[in-house]
Design an enzyme around this catalytic site. Structure first.
Site, PDB file in Angstrom:
ATOM      1  N   LYS A  50       0.836  -1.211   0.000  1.00 49.54           N
ATOM      2  CA  LYS A  50       0.000   0.000   0.000  1.00 49.54           C
ATOM      3  C   LYS A  50       0.869   1.259   0.000  1.00 49.54           C
ATOM      4  O   LYS A  50       0.509   2.277  -0.587  1.00 49.54           O
ATOM      5  CB  LYS A  50      -0.941   0.007   1.200  1.00 49.54           C
ATOM      6  CG  LYS A  50      -2.321  -0.537   0.885  1.00 49.54           C
ATOM      7  CD  LYS A  50      -2.428  -2.031   0.882  1.00 49.54           C
ATOM      8  CE  LYS A  50      -2.378  -2.702  -0.441  1.00 49.54           C
ATOM      9  NZ  LYS A  50      -2.448  -4.174  -0.383  1.00 49.54           N
ATOM     10  N   GLY A 182      -4.707 -12.018 -10.163  1.00 52.23           N
ATOM     11  CA  GLY A 182      -5.380 -11.915  -8.865  1.00 52.23           C
ATOM     12  C   GLY A 182      -4.998 -10.616  -8.180  1.00 52.23           C
ATOM     13  O   GLY A 182      -4.352  -9.747  -8.784  1.00 52.23           O
ATOM     14  N   GLY A 272      -0.706 -17.112  -6.332  1.00 52.13           N
ATOM     15  CA  GLY A 272      -1.355 -17.517  -5.086  1.00 52.13           C
ATOM     16  C   GLY A 272      -0.356 -17.798  -3.986  1.00 52.13           C
ATOM     17  O   GLY A 272       0.862 -17.654  -4.183  1.00 52.13           O
ATOM     18  N   LEU A 321      -6.492 -13.291   4.060  1.00 55.72           N
ATOM     19  CA  LEU A 321      -6.581 -11.848   4.262  1.00 55.72           C
ATOM     20  C   LEU A 321      -6.200 -11.514   5.695  1.00 55.72           C
ATOM     21  O   LEU A 321      -6.526 -12.267   6.626  1.00 55.72           O
ATOM     22  CB  LEU A 321      -8.014 -11.359   4.011  1.00 55.72           C
ATOM     23  CG  LEU A 321      -8.509 -11.441   2.577  1.00 55.72           C
ATOM     24  CD1 LEU A 321     -10.007 -11.175   2.511  1.00 55.72           C
ATOM     25  CD2 LEU A 321      -7.757 -10.457   1.686  1.00 55.72           C
ATOM     26  N   HIS A 446     -23.448  14.813   1.405  1.00 58.13           N
ATOM     27  CA  HIS A 446     -23.253  15.236   0.018  1.00 58.13           C
ATOM     28  C   HIS A 446     -22.184  16.322  -0.040  1.00 58.13           C
ATOM     29  O   HIS A 446     -22.200  17.223   0.783  1.00 58.13           O
ATOM     30  CB  HIS A 446     -24.566  15.770  -0.552  1.00 58.13           C
ATOM     31  CG  HIS A 446     -24.400  16.342  -1.926  1.00 58.13           C
ATOM     32  ND1 HIS A 446     -24.292  15.528  -3.041  1.00 58.13           N
ATOM     33  CD2 HIS A 446     -24.288  17.621  -2.359  1.00 58.13           C
ATOM     34  CE1 HIS A 446     -24.131  16.293  -4.113  1.00 58.13           C
ATOM     35  NE2 HIS A 446     -24.120  17.578  -3.722  1.00 58.13           N
TER      36      HIS A 446
HETATM   37  C1  LIG Z   1       2.054  -8.462  -1.485  1.00 60.42           C
HETATM   38  C2  LIG Z   1       0.930  -8.798  -0.556  1.00 60.42           C
HETATM   39  C3  LIG Z   1      -0.060  -7.871  -0.305  1.00 60.42           C
HETATM   40  C4  LIG Z   1      -1.092  -8.170   0.557  1.00 60.42           C
HETATM   41  N1  LIG Z   1      -2.047  -7.222   0.773  1.00 60.42           N
HETATM   42  C5  LIG Z   1      -3.063  -7.490   1.612  1.00 60.42           C
HETATM   43  C6  LIG Z   1      -4.039  -6.494   1.891  1.00 60.42           C
HETATM   44  O1  LIG Z   1      -3.972  -5.380   1.391  1.00 60.42           O
HETATM   45  N2  LIG Z   1      -5.039  -6.801   2.739  1.00 60.42           N
HETATM   46  C7  LIG Z   1      -5.147  -8.040   3.321  1.00 60.42           C
HETATM   47  O2  LIG Z   1      -6.090  -8.270   4.079  1.00 60.42           O
HETATM   48  N3  LIG Z   1      -4.225  -8.996   3.084  1.00 60.42           N
HETATM   49  C8  LIG Z   1      -3.188  -8.751   2.248  1.00 60.42           C
HETATM   50  N4  LIG Z   1      -2.241  -9.700   2.035  1.00 60.42           N
HETATM   51  C9  LIG Z   1      -2.386 -11.004   2.719  1.00 60.42           C
HETATM   52  C10 LIG Z   1      -1.939 -10.909   4.181  1.00 60.42           C
HETATM   53  O3  LIG Z   1      -0.602 -10.461   4.226  1.00 60.42           O
HETATM   54  C11 LIG Z   1      -2.069 -12.262   4.867  1.00 60.42           C
HETATM   55  O4  LIG Z   1      -3.393 -12.745   4.704  1.00 60.42           O
HETATM   56  C12 LIG Z   1      -1.775 -12.141   6.350  1.00 60.42           C
HETATM   57  O5  LIG Z   1      -0.472 -11.660   6.568  1.00 60.42           O
HETATM   58  C13 LIG Z   1      -1.930 -13.499   7.042  1.00 60.42           C
HETATM   59  O6  LIG Z   1      -1.656 -13.355   8.387  1.00 60.42           O
HETATM   60  P1  LIG Z   1      -1.134 -14.563   9.271  1.00 60.42           P
HETATM   61  O7  LIG Z   1      -0.999 -14.020  10.642  1.00 60.42           O
HETATM   62  O8  LIG Z   1      -1.972 -15.749   9.055  1.00 60.42           O
HETATM   63  O9  LIG Z   1       0.302 -14.958   8.677  1.00 60.42           O
HETATM   64  P2  LIG Z   1       1.600 -14.122   8.281  1.00 60.42           P
HETATM   65  O10 LIG Z   1       1.336 -12.679   8.191  1.00 60.42           O
HETATM   66  O11 LIG Z   1       2.156 -14.807   7.095  1.00 60.42           O
HETATM   67  O12 LIG Z   1       2.572 -14.326   9.520  1.00 60.42           O
HETATM   68  C14 LIG Z   1       3.087 -15.559   9.865  1.00 60.42           C
HETATM   69  C15 LIG Z   1       4.344 -15.351  10.684  1.00 60.42           C
HETATM   70  O13 LIG Z   1       4.720 -16.588  11.264  1.00 60.42           O
HETATM   71  C16 LIG Z   1       6.148 -16.703  11.250  1.00 60.42           C
HETATM   72  N5  LIG Z   1       6.477 -18.110  11.363  1.00 60.42           N
HETATM   73  C17 LIG Z   1       6.160 -19.122  10.520  1.00 60.42           C
HETATM   74  N6  LIG Z   1       6.588 -20.307  10.995  1.00 60.42           N
HETATM   75  C18 LIG Z   1       7.204 -20.028  12.182  1.00 60.42           C
HETATM   76  C19 LIG Z   1       7.837 -20.825  13.163  1.00 60.42           C
HETATM   77  N7  LIG Z   1       7.897 -22.141  13.038  1.00 60.42           N
HETATM   78  N8  LIG Z   1       8.364 -20.220  14.249  1.00 60.42           N
HETATM   79  C20 LIG Z   1       8.287 -18.860  14.400  1.00 60.42           C
HETATM   80  N9  LIG Z   1       7.702 -18.061  13.509  1.00 60.42           N
HETATM   81  C21 LIG Z   1       7.149 -18.637  12.418  1.00 60.42           C
HETATM   82  C22 LIG Z   1       6.512 -16.086   9.906  1.00 60.42           C
HETATM   83  O14 LIG Z   1       7.863 -15.689   9.898  1.00 60.42           O
HETATM   84  C23 LIG Z   1       5.552 -14.896   9.856  1.00 60.42           C
HETATM   85  O15 LIG Z   1       6.121 -13.761  10.432  1.00 60.42           O
HETATM   86  C24 LIG Z   1      -1.155  -9.431   1.195  1.00 60.42           C
HETATM   87  C25 LIG Z   1      -0.157 -10.380   0.965  1.00 60.42           C
HETATM   88  C26 LIG Z   1       0.882 -10.066   0.112  1.00 60.42           C
HETATM   89  C27 LIG Z   1       1.959 -11.079  -0.107  1.00 60.42           C
END
Ligand SMILES: Cc1cc2nc3c(=O)[nH]c(=O)nc-3n(C[C@H](O)[C@H](O)[C@H](O)COP(=O)(O)OP(=O)(O)OC[C@H]3O[C@@H](n4cnc5c(N)ncnc54)[C@H](O)[C@@H]3O)c2cc1C
Length: 468
Positions: A50, A182, A272, A321, A446
């Site tokens: 963003k 996507g 994806g 998301l 408005h």
């Molecule tokens: C380019 C891009 C743009 C995006 N834009 C948007 C948006 O505008 N709006 C939106 O809603 N979503 C967006 N998303 C999606 C969003 O980033 C994810 O849906 C969200 O981050 C998922 O959150 P999470 O907490 O499940 O996992 P993540 O954010 O992936 O966090 C997981 C964390 O766990 C850590 N981890 C993994 N395994 C281990 C382990 N064994 N020990 C310790 N740490 C570990 C990783 O290092 C990571 O920091 C975007 C994604 C990308 C790639």
């Protein structure tokens, strides 16, 4: 130390869950393998993308619309290293904010890779080779996702790249291929197209943003082509990619089965994301992931097959998301604390931060047809909005779908200025099971873009939109 809850992963799922656990009086630990908190979203996802979308939008407007507004600029140019540095600063501010919140809420944070020794013991493997074990009554897996890799598309992270590297290109490429129409591909493609890069999107399906209401993809493709000169190769199956010097060559087959070749400076593979479970030691507690997408199976309480072990966010089923992950983080914390939380998965909004922005909530027209639901539809185009005329953002429309018999709103789909923010009105209305007439009778300021929602609701109610 025995924790009430140990959370693995500090993305929006994990960090929100940790804070909610702490608010509820649970002794909480969080483990993150990277140096900064915030996961994909804050470090290489939502926030940096963003930041670059905002910067590139300013440049595009300065180059293309300022003159019409009566603003003349001389020698306009892009300073890419500065643009990337500002993005990095935005990321740093956000990740530092999480560190602050952990301290404020007395959450113990650990840096290292967390893995299950047994269902209550987590080993933390640290970068210096040492390790320590901590124990907890409950464990929440919030390990997120990583970009999906395709065997015939070898990502070298230099020329054939994922979204992560695309956030750090320190020049304006002359040309770029984006594989995948996507959300992530279109957002990053827009960043570079706005800066002057010739962007070609290659998509296997006949439509971009294919999971959203069909009208949105059609309009977005038209506008991106018209305003940014983006090229779309639809119905093309990519078969391979190779790099020679500074040129990437992508081969694909079109819908007639003919071979097509496209060359560019860079190729972003945005097909994806896959659940990330590497190194968690799931096998030690008998958790098996699903074959498709590697997701961790959970029940309605987001608990895995192992009692006391929960999973949330990208690593489980559903929309990938940040706000879905956050709501699940809260849900699990409240479940562990003995509360009875609820998530309405049908009302998780989806947003694409292109310009115009695209936003959607509830059922699409295609889903209503498939489900045999009788519905009414009302649309309002932004070209009929006074606010949109004032800002020269007249592309797009709002569409309200309502039950034919009860008038309850079943879906709202919009493409237009600030749709990402406007969708909240539809989410609130639908959460309270509002009718289209309710929205039509509510006063909207408005001139605002939100009047388009009211007009679309009026059109759905009794075909009585005022301004068209
Ligand atoms: C380019 C891009 C743009 C995006 N834009 C948007 C948006 O505008 N709006 C939106 O809603 N979503 C967006 N998303 C999606 C969003 O980033 C994810 O849906 C969200 O981050 C998922 O959150 P999470 O907490 O499940 O996992 P993540 O954010 O992936 O966090 C997981 C964390 O766990 C850590 N981890 C993994 N395994 C281990 C382990 N064994 N020990 C310790 N740490 C570990 C990783 O290092 C990571 O920091 C975007 C994604 C990308 C790639």
């Amino acid at each position: 130390m025995q924790y009430d809850v140990i959370i693995i992963g500090s993305g929006p799922g994990g960090y929100v869950s940790a804070i909610r656990c702490a608010q509820l009086g649970l002794k909480t630990a969080i483990i993150e393998k990277y140096k900064t908190f915030g996961g994909t979203c804050l470090n290489v996802g939502c926030i940096p993308s963003k930041a670059l979308l905002d910067s590139s939008e300013h440049f595009h407007n300065a180059a293309h619309t300022f003159e019409t507004h009566g603003i003349k600029l001389k020698d306009l140019k892009v300073d890419m290293p500065q643009m990337i540095a500002r993005k990095d600063d935005v990321v740093a501010q956000n990740t530092a904010g999480i560190t602050y919140l952990f301290k404020k809420n007395k959450i113990d944070s650990f840096e290292g890779v967390g893995s299950f020794v047994d269902k209550n013991t987590i080993k933390i493997a640290k970068a210096d080779g040492s390790s320590e074990n901590i124990t907890g009554k409950n464990v929440v897996i919030a390990s997120g996702s990583k970009p999906t890799a395709l065997p015939f598309l070898p990502v070298d992270k230099k020329r054939i790249i994922t979204s992560t590297e695309a956030l750090n290109i320190k020049e304006v490429p002359k040309s770029m291929i984006v594989i995948g129409g996507g959300v992530i591909g279109l957002e990053l493609g827009s960043v570079y197209a706005r800066l002057g890069t010739k962007v070609s999107v290659i998509e296997f399906l006949p439509s971009i943003i294919a999971t959203m209401d069909a009208g949105l993809g059609k309009e977005l493709q038209r506008v991106l082509k018209k305003s940014l000169g983006m090229e779309f190769l639809m119905g093309h199956k990519v078969t391979g990619a190779s790099v020679k010097g500074k040129t990437v060559t992508v081969t694909a087959q079109n819908s007639k089965g003919e071979d097509v070749t496209v060359e560019a400076d860079y190729c972003i593979v945005a097909v994806g994301r896959t659940a990330y479970t590497e190194g968690l030691g799931l096998e030690n507690i008998g958790i098996k992931t699903e074959e498709r997408g590697n997701k961790i199976p959970v029940n309605a309480h987001l608990e895995t097959a192992v009692p006391g072990v929960y999973a949330i966010g990208d690593v489980i089923t559903g929309a990938m998301l940040a706000h879905k992950a956050e709501d699940e983080g809260t849900f699990v914390a409240e479940t562990i604390a003995g509360q009875k939380p609820h998530i309405n998965y049908n009302l998780i909004p989806g947003v694409v931060y292109t310009w115009p922005e695209v936003a959607s909530v509830g059922y699409t027209e295609e889903q209503l047809k498939t489900n045999g639901v009788k519905y009414k539809s009302g649309s309002f185009p932004f070209k009929a909005s006074g606010r949109a005329k004032a800002s020269m953002d007249t592309d797009g429309f709002v569409k309200v779908l309502a039950d034919e018999a009860t008038d309850e709103i079943l879906g709202v789909h919009m493409i237009g200025p600030r749709a990402a923010d406007m969708i909240a009105e539809a989410v609130v209305a639908m959460e309270y099971r509002a009718s289209a007439e309710d929205i039509a009778r509510i006063c909207h300021a408005h001139p605002t873009y939100t009047e388009a929602i009211k007009e679309a609701a009026m059109a759905a109610t009794a075909n009585r939109a005022i301004h068209m």
